[in-house]
Design a protein around this motif. Structure first.
Motif, PDB file in Angstrom:
ATOM      1  N   ARG A 103      -9.084   1.123   7.610  1.00  0.00           N
ATOM      2  CA  ARG A 103      -9.818   2.270   7.078  1.00  0.00           C
ATOM      3  C   ARG A 103     -10.770   2.842   8.130  1.00  0.00           C
ATOM      4  NH1 ARG A 103     -10.024  -0.935   1.851  1.00  0.00           N
ATOM      5  NH2 ARG A 103      -8.917   0.325   0.283  1.00  0.00           N
ATOM      6  N   GLN A 104     -11.452   1.942   8.835  1.00  0.00           N
ATOM      7  CA  GLN A 104     -12.380   2.400   9.861  1.00  0.00           C
ATOM      8  C   GLN A 104     -11.658   3.113  10.997  1.00  0.00           C
ATOM      9  OE1 GLN A 104     -14.351  -1.300  10.729  1.00  0.00           O
ATOM     10  NE2 GLN A 104     -16.015  -0.906   9.258  1.00  0.00           N
ATOM     11  N   HIS A 137       0.850  -1.188   0.000  1.00  0.00           N
ATOM     12  CA  HIS A 137       0.000   0.000   0.000  1.00  0.00           C
ATOM     13  C   HIS A 137       0.885   1.237   0.000  1.00  0.00           C
ATOM     14  CE1 HIS A 137      -3.132   2.901   1.124  1.00  0.00           C
ATOM     15  NE2 HIS A 137      -4.013   1.965   0.795  1.00  0.00           N
ATOM     16  N   PHE A 194      -0.595   0.950   6.682  1.00  0.00           N
ATOM     17  CA  PHE A 194      -1.691   0.060   6.315  1.00  0.00           C
ATOM     18  C   PHE A 194      -1.200  -1.359   6.069  1.00  0.00           C
ATOM     19  CE2 PHE A 194      -5.288   2.952   4.602  1.00  0.00           C
ATOM     20  CZ  PHE A 194      -5.115   3.810   5.679  1.00  0.00           C
ATOM     21  N   HIS A 210      -7.035  10.788   0.606  1.00  0.00           N
ATOM     22  CA  HIS A 210      -6.207  10.340  -0.520  1.00  0.00           C
ATOM     23  C   HIS A 210      -4.865  11.027  -0.406  1.00  0.00           C
ATOM     24  CE1 HIS A 210      -5.358   8.605  -4.437  1.00  0.00           C
ATOM     25  NE2 HIS A 210      -4.805   9.760  -4.766  1.00  0.00           N
ATOM     26  N   ARG A 260      -9.008   4.883  10.596  1.00  0.00           N
ATOM     27  CA  ARG A 260      -8.618   6.182  10.061  1.00  0.00           C
ATOM     28  C   ARG A 260      -9.806   7.152  10.043  1.00  0.00           C
ATOM     29  NH1 ARG A 260      -4.838   8.302   6.331  1.00  0.00           N
ATOM     30  NH2 ARG A 260      -3.391   6.776   7.233  1.00  0.00           N
ATOM     31  N   ASN A 261     -10.977   6.644   9.670  1.00  0.00           N
ATOM     32  CA  ASN A 261     -12.164   7.508   9.579  1.00  0.00           C
ATOM     33  C   ASN A 261     -13.388   6.714  10.018  1.00  0.00           C
ATOM     34  OD1 ASN A 261     -14.208   9.288   8.901  1.00  0.00           O
ATOM     35  ND2 ASN A 261     -13.209   9.959   7.015  1.00  0.00           N
ATOM     36  N   PHE A 284     -17.563   2.043   4.788  1.00  0.00           N
ATOM     37  CA  PHE A 284     -16.733   1.446   3.743  1.00  0.00           C
ATOM     38  C   PHE A 284     -17.381   0.174   3.198  1.00  0.00           C
ATOM     39  CE2 PHE A 284     -13.855   3.903   6.390  1.00  0.00           C
ATOM     40  CZ  PHE A 284     -13.169   4.640   5.440  1.00  0.00           C
ATOM     41  N   HIS A 341      -7.920  -4.638   5.544  1.00  0.00           N
ATOM     42  CA  HIS A 341      -8.163  -3.444   4.727  1.00  0.00           C
ATOM     43  C   HIS A 341      -9.387  -2.665   5.204  1.00  0.00           C
ATOM     44  CE1 HIS A 341     -11.663  -4.521   2.024  1.00  0.00           C
ATOM     45  NE2 HIS A 341     -11.421  -5.695   2.587  1.00  0.00           N
ATOM     46  N   SER A 370     -14.112   7.240  -0.061  1.00  0.00           N
ATOM     47  CA  SER A 370     -12.980   7.158   0.859  1.00  0.00           C
ATOM     48  C   SER A 370     -12.935   8.446   1.677  1.00  0.00           C
ATOM     49  CB  SER A 370     -11.681   6.956   0.094  1.00  0.00           C
ATOM     50  OG  SER A 370     -10.571   6.926   0.967  1.00  0.00           O
TER      51      SER A 370
END
Length: 618
Positions: free
Chosen positions: A251-252, A237, A242, A286, A254-255, A260, A247, A283
């Protein structure tokens, strides 16, 4: 037409302006709607094309991973074969494997382990070392059972990516390639038969391989690629934090406020099921940019059963042992490009509308001038028709002159030969007085001149059909220039050539075209005083080639230019008036034409134009 102009002139200015404004407004609304529709259509097309390019990148990444694994599979097969050859020279085999480990460290290889027939570790080979690992766990029972199966001899087993339990890789997600070690059954030195002899195992770092293949990949301006294993764990990645994490969970973290579900569904139900495609998802970031955004994604699976080594590879969890590649980029990269294009397009449309309004005001004036232009066009066509008619009459007149000249030539030739022959005989007689001999010499010279004239007359009235062939006009011009160079020097005249190196080949008779060029150069030599210049030029335009002869001579009187191609017309004291007429006939036989431009006191240019190509015109 005149009535139309009259009615237009009687229209009131306000009515005309109102009509133009209403028409412009309607056209503006139509163009605005077309602009919006075209922008949306273009955005969809460009987005699809962009995602297809991302899909090509994803396929390339998948191919590269498969090539890495194929290479390691091939190496493992070769090690097993080397074991069979070198088993009785143990030290030699260990040295060979130790060297291979060092060589393959840049291909993601961490360690090679050799197990005995009972599954116990016999030898471990790591980078820059080969050591016994007595504390290491024995080989997994399922792997050992697979290796002991005689049908798996000379085959390979590729495991899933799983957390390692043995030292020194505890907890690290690794992948392994295994192959059974066999020795051909024969009587050994101890007298026992040997078959299954153990297992050779390559331990692979999937993170190293994944990062290697995506390291320099970039989609668009900021897009990047990632790779997940069969469990959805990131193997590679753009964001290093990450790597090695699930995956969705990473992500969860992070935000947490963002759902997702879309990307989870794509990975779980499509990518890791062996499907490829293109789509989008939301997302929360980025690269360094934060905030909810829509991303384009192209994805493709990495399968390990379609490489170079087929029929020899078994996979642990065959239907589940699939990695996935995703290439992602923000939609705004595409939409931003389209919006910028739309702005530029809008400015162009606005300019076009202003231009249209201006054109509207000019339409009235254009209508008035239309009749004048049409009249000029009719006059132009009439002039072309007149010239065609004149050429037809000239051709008929030339034909009549040719028949008469042929008859005169035939009737004069024989008596002229007799007169010339007798005059030359008498001239050589010693009994003839000197005064009479001089007169006989004049008679012989004049007869010779008339014979030359009759020769030119014969060439004009009965020209030979051109023997056309594919040829290079530049070569012919260069050849004639070389031949005439000495004559030009004798007259203190500079003969130059300016040839088009890209001139197409032409279909013509080299001998006749050489005659044309020589005669034109001779005419120029006669028209130039000492110190002048003649330039031979070739060029091409619109399917035609042109050969020009330009001199710096005295020029031709304007009033006689239209007559110079007529037979028997000459301004020279000793000329026959057939030279240019013969040239014109030769050019016409080649489906071309010759033109002349001349300025009195400055020089003259004769231009011969021929159709380009290698086939005779129909």
């Amino acid at each position: 037409m005149n009535n139309l102009f009259l009615r237009l002139s009687q229209l009131r200015v306000r009515t005309v302006v109102a009509t133009i404004l209403i028409t412009t407004l309607l056209i503006s609304l139509g163009l605005f709607y077309l602009w919006l529709w075209a922008g949306k259509k273009m955005e969809n097309i460009i987005t699809e094309q962009f995602n297809q390019q991302q899909l090509m990148l994803a396929r390339k990444i998948a191919d590269n991973v498969e090539v890495y694994i194929d290479f390691l599979e091939y190496q493992l097969v070769s090690y097993a074969q080397a074991y069979q050859v070198e088993a009785l020279t143990r030290k030699h085999f260990e040295s060979f494997i130790t060297l291979q480990v060092e060589n393959l460290k840049n291909f993601g290889l961490l360690e090679i382990r050799e197990y005995d027939a009972a599954g116990n570790l016999r030898q471990s080979y790591r980078v820059r070392s080969a050591s016994d690992s007595e504390e290491a766990a024995p080989l997994n029972e399922d792997y050992l059972a697979w290796a002991r199966d005689g049908s798996h001899r000379n085959k390979l087993l590729l495991t899933k990516v799983v957390p390692a339990a043995e030292s020194p890789w505890e907890g690290r997600r690794l992948m392994s390639l295994l192959t059974p070690l066999y020795l051909d059954e024969h009587e050994s030195l101890t007298g026992t038969k040997i078959g299954f002899h153990g297992v050779l195992r390559i331990i692979i770092d999937p993170f190293f391989i994944s990062q290697m293949v995506i390291e320099d990949v970039q989609s668009g301006e900021t897009g990047y690629a990632w790779i997940v294993d069969q469990d959805g764990v990131f193997l590679g990645h753009f964001e290093e934090s990450f790597i090695g994490r699930d995956h969705i969970k990473v992500r969860q973290e992070r935000n947490p406020a963002l759902s997702f579900a879309k990307i989870e569904e794509l990975v779980k139900n499509h990518l890791l099921q062996g499907q490829e495609g293109t789509d989008w998802y939301y997302s929360g970031w980025h690269r360094e940019k934060l905030g909810q955004m829509k991303k384009l994604i192209a994805y493709t699976p990495i399968r390990f059963d379609k490489g170079m080594i087929r029929g020899l590879l078994d996979q642990e969890g065959l239907n589940h042992n699939i990695w996935g590649v995703g290439v992602v980029a923000p939609v705004e990269e595409v939409s931003g490009l389209v919006h910028r294009f739309q702005v530029d397009q809008g400015l162009m449309v606005g300019f076009f509308l202003l231009l249209l309004m201006g054109v509207g005001y000019l339409l009235i004036g254009a209508a008035y001038s239309w009749n004048r232009v049409l009249t000029q066009e009719v006059q132009h066509k009439t002039e072309e028709l007149r010239q065609s008619h004149a050429r037809l009459l000239r051709s008929e007149r030339f034909a009549a002159v040719g028949e008469a000249a042929a008859y005169v030539s035939h009737e004069i030739k024989n008596p002229l030969m007799v007169i010339g022959g007798f005059a030359r005989q008498l001239e050589r007689s010693p009994e003839i007085p000197e005064s009479a001999s001089a007169k006989l010499h004049i008679i012989a010279d004049e007869v010779k001149r008339l014979e030359y004239f009759l020769g030119e007359l014969r060439d004009f009235t009965r020209p030979a059909a051109p023997d056309k062939q594919e040829a290079d006009l530049n070569e012919l011009v260069q050849e004639v220039a070389t031949m005439m160079q000495e004559t030009a020097k004798e007259n203190n005249i500079h003969l130059a050539v300016n040839l088009d190196s890209n001139l197409p080949r032409v279909y013509f008779d080299p001998n006749q075209m050489k005659q044309v060029l020589i005669n034109l150069i001779k005419n120029s030599l006669e028209a130039i005083d000492s110190g002048g210049k003649i330039t031979l030029t070739t060029d091409s335009l619109d399917g035609q080639v042109r050969l020009s002869v330009t001199d710096t001579g005295k020029g031709i009187e304007p009033e006689i230019i239209q007559d110079i191609f007529n037979p028997f017309f000459t301004t020279k004291k000793t000329g026959t008036g057939l030279g240019l007429a013969v040239i014109n006939k030769i050019i016409e036989d080649h489906y071309g034409f010759i033109t002349v431009e001349s300025t009195k006191g400055k020089g003259t240019t004769f231009a011969v134009t021929l159709p380009a190509g290698l086939n005779e015109p129909a």
